[in-house]
Design a protein around this motif. Structure first.
Motif, PDB file in Angstrom:
ATOM      1  N   MET A 291     -36.380  30.030 -37.859  1.00  0.00           N
ATOM      2  CA  MET A 291     -36.255  30.804 -36.628  1.00  0.00           C
ATOM      3  C   MET A 291     -35.849  32.238 -36.949  1.00  0.00           C
ATOM      4  SD  MET A 291     -36.945  28.702 -34.133  1.00  0.00           S
ATOM      5  CE  MET A 291     -36.199  29.455 -32.679  1.00  0.00           C
ATOM      6  N   ILE A 292     -36.341  33.202 -36.178  1.00  0.00           N
ATOM      7  CA  ILE A 292     -35.964  34.602 -36.324  1.00  0.00           C
ATOM      8  C   ILE A 292     -34.884  34.916 -35.295  1.00  0.00           C
ATOM      9  CG2 ILE A 292     -36.792  36.986 -36.238  1.00  0.00           C
ATOM     10  CD1 ILE A 292     -39.562  35.981 -36.907  1.00  0.00           C
ATOM     11  N   ASP A 293     -33.784  35.524 -35.758  1.00  0.00           N
ATOM     12  CA  ASP A 293     -32.691  35.804 -34.817  1.00  0.00           C
ATOM     13  C   ASP A 293     -33.122  36.881 -33.817  1.00  0.00           C
ATOM     14  OD1 ASP A 293     -31.399  38.592 -35.707  1.00  0.00           O
ATOM     15  OD2 ASP A 293     -32.066  37.511 -37.488  1.00  0.00           O
ATOM     16  N   GLN A 294     -32.477  36.875 -32.649  1.00  0.00           N
ATOM     17  CA  GLN A 294     -32.879  37.743 -31.542  1.00  0.00           C
ATOM     18  C   GLN A 294     -32.728  39.221 -31.883  1.00  0.00           C
ATOM     19  OE1 GLN A 294     -34.355  36.634 -28.687  1.00  0.00           O
ATOM     20  NE2 GLN A 294     -34.775  38.825 -28.406  1.00  0.00           N
TER      21      GLN A 294
ATOM     22  N   LYS B  96     -34.635  38.202 -40.609  1.00  0.00           N
ATOM     23  CA  LYS B  96     -33.511  37.298 -40.848  1.00  0.00           C
ATOM     24  C   LYS B  96     -33.778  35.987 -40.138  1.00  0.00           C
ATOM     25  CE  LYS B  96     -29.984  40.873 -41.445  1.00  0.00           C
ATOM     26  NZ  LYS B  96     -28.684  41.400 -40.949  1.00  0.00           N
ATOM     27  N   GLU B  97     -33.746  34.919 -40.891  1.00  0.00           N
ATOM     28  CA  GLU B  97     -34.012  33.603 -40.337  1.00  0.00           C
ATOM     29  C   GLU B  97     -32.815  32.697 -40.584  1.00  0.00           C
ATOM     30  OE1 GLU B  97     -38.419  32.546 -41.087  1.00  0.00           O
ATOM     31  OE2 GLU B  97     -37.861  33.893 -42.717  1.00  0.00           O
ATOM     32  N   ARG B  98     -32.744  31.616 -39.827  1.00  0.00           N
ATOM     33  CA  ARG B  98     -31.625  30.710 -39.993  1.00  0.00           C
ATOM     34  C   ARG B  98     -31.654  30.072 -41.374  1.00  0.00           C
ATOM     35  NH1 ARG B  98     -33.095  25.543 -40.139  1.00  0.00           N
ATOM     36  NH2 ARG B  98     -34.943  24.828 -39.000  1.00  0.00           N
ATOM     37  N   GLU B  99     -30.520  29.634 -41.852  1.00  0.00           N
ATOM     38  CA  GLU B  99     -30.426  29.001 -43.160  1.00  0.00           C
ATOM     39  C   GLU B  99     -31.114  27.640 -43.139  1.00  0.00           C
ATOM     40  OE1 GLU B  99     -29.304  28.829 -47.161  1.00  0.00           O
ATOM     41  OE2 GLU B  99     -29.191  30.471 -45.719  1.00  0.00           O
TER      42      GLU B  99
END
Length: 444
Positions: free
Chosen positions: A1-4, A95-98
């Protein structure tokens, strides 16, 4: 997922005129820009881009949206993939979730296999152009097929020398283990056709042998792997997707060279099932881009009859299907080498037939005056009509087949109705079983 926060930065940076200009020649008209729509053929510009609103729209076909929607539609990408495309263009770090350890491991394997395939593709291409055997054997074959240099480069064709390279992974199927534990190249002595995913990654290879040997298979293909599932891939889809959307039609052929020769003649909205029967995954892939498909056949009646079931699956998906029978002695490859795009298209337009009519006439010729065969034919045609989801389309086909088969229309309606009831019952039971399983899982 890409952070907002990253999504916001991408949307702030992405200028719609800048992005659309990569694909469309725009001219300023007042406060907006206009150009020829990239999603359908037109001579008068109807595609408008508004920099102030950050949107685009075609006032002819209706397609458009914001900058992400444009990239999704034009490049046939998911929302996530379109965001990454824009991030790359504007040098924005995503930036994506770990990922979990398991996800990291699976991703590492997949990425490694793609890297190996890309290395192998480059190696095969280099051998074709730089090695003596590649030039005298592989390039000679492609020249005999009439392929131009730009087409050979476009489809990343290559040649494989005899012998294996230990750095190729067995996992990708490039090599296989022999009984004595040694490795051997799967494709040695063959010209190479890379198979690309929808996004252009090399997922597999097809290799054609050049020496005549009854004991040697003419074609070998990469085996199934973590990254390659042949039932979900179509040869040429990466090169055809934009043209399919623009033409709102997909041509379906059988082999690699059919696709390549048609591209070279100027027809790019073409994919191949690569000698296998159509699968639901392949059909859904085509359906993402168009409802209209034209199947090109040579004169091999046995092959045509064997493929009919797959065509029925297209009907079930609600697609509009036409069939073109090429002249005796020609397949899509040889016909393309004799004709340019205009002549090829003219032949298709003059000879394409609706699939139900084609199938009915084909089976009528086969049945002749044999009453048992004719009864079986009627059952077969009724089964094909029954899978069509649109009731109006079913009704039109019933009326036409009633005339072709000389069978009362009400009888065909009754038979189609019976089959539809059976289908609905199966669907209801499947849904009910799924609900029961879901309830049991929730109870646990």
């Amino acid at each position: 997922m890409i952070d907002q926060a990253t999504i916001d930065r991408i949307m702030d940076a992405a200028q719609i005129v800048d992005v659309v200009s990569e694909f469309v020649t725009l001219r300023k008209r007042g406060v907006n820009y206009v150009g020829l729509c990239p999603f359908h053929s037109e001579k008068t510009p109807s595609f408008s881009v508004s920099p102030s609103k950050g949107v685009c729209k075609c006032f002819s076909c209706g397609k458009g949206g914001n900058v992400v929607h444009f990239i999704m539609e034009h490049e046939q990408l998911s929302y996530y993939e379109a965001l990454k495309w824009l991030a790359h263009k504007y040098n924005i770090e995503v930036k994506e979730r770990e990922l979990t350890d398991e996800e990291k491991h699976a991703q590492s394997i997949r990425e490694s296999m793609f890297v190996v395939n890309e290395y192998a593709r480059d190696y095969f291409q280099n051998i074709l152009r730089s090695h003596v055997e590649g030039q005298t054997v592989g390039m000679t074959y492609f020249r005999q097929r009439g392929f131009r240099d730009d087409i050979i480069t476009k489809f990343q064709l290559g040649y494989c020398l005899k012998g294996y390279r230990p750095e190729y992974l067995v996992k990708t199927g490039l090599c296989y283990a022999r009984d004595d534990g040694s490795l051997r190249d799967r494709f040695w002595g063959r010209v190479i056709f890379p198979v690309h995913t929808l996004s252009g990654k090399v997922v597999a290879f097809g290799g054609r042998v050049l020496k005549t040997d009854a004991k040697t298979a003419k074609y070998v293909n990469s085996p199934e792997s973590e990254i390659y599932h042949k039932s979900n891939e179509l040869y040429g889809i990466y090169f055809a997707k934009q043209s399919i959307v623009k033409q709102d039609r997909c041509f379906l052929v059988e082999g690699y060279t059919d696709v390549i020769s048609m591209h070279q003649s100027g027809i790019e909205n073409v994919v191949a099932s690569s000698g296998t029967s159509l699968t639901p995954g392949q059909i859904r892939l085509i359906h993402r881009f168009t409802n209209n498909i034209t199947v090109l056949y040579d004169g091999d009646m046995a092959g045509i009859k064997a493929s009919l079931r797959g065509i029925d699956m297209l009907l079930e998906e609600g697609m509009n299907i036409k069939v073109v029978l090429l002249p005796d002695g020609d397949d899509p490859d040889s016909f393309a080498r004799k004709h340019n795009a205009t002549d090829y298209q003219a032949y298709i337009n003059a000879h394409e037939v609706d699939f139900i009519r084609f199938k009915t006439n084909l089976l009528l010729d086969d049945a002749g005056n044999d009453p048992i065969k004719r009864a079986g034919l009627i059952t077969d045609i009724v089964r094909s009509i029954s899978v069509i989801p649109d009731a109006i389309v079913r009704s039109v086909y019933i009326k036409e087949c009633s005339q072709l088969l000389q069978v009362e229309e009400k009888l065909l309606i009754a038979e189609v109705g019976k089959l539809k009831e059976v289908q609905l019952e199966k669907e209801y039971k499947a849904q009910r079983n799924a609900q029961i399983q879901a309830q049991r899982a929730a109870g646990e």
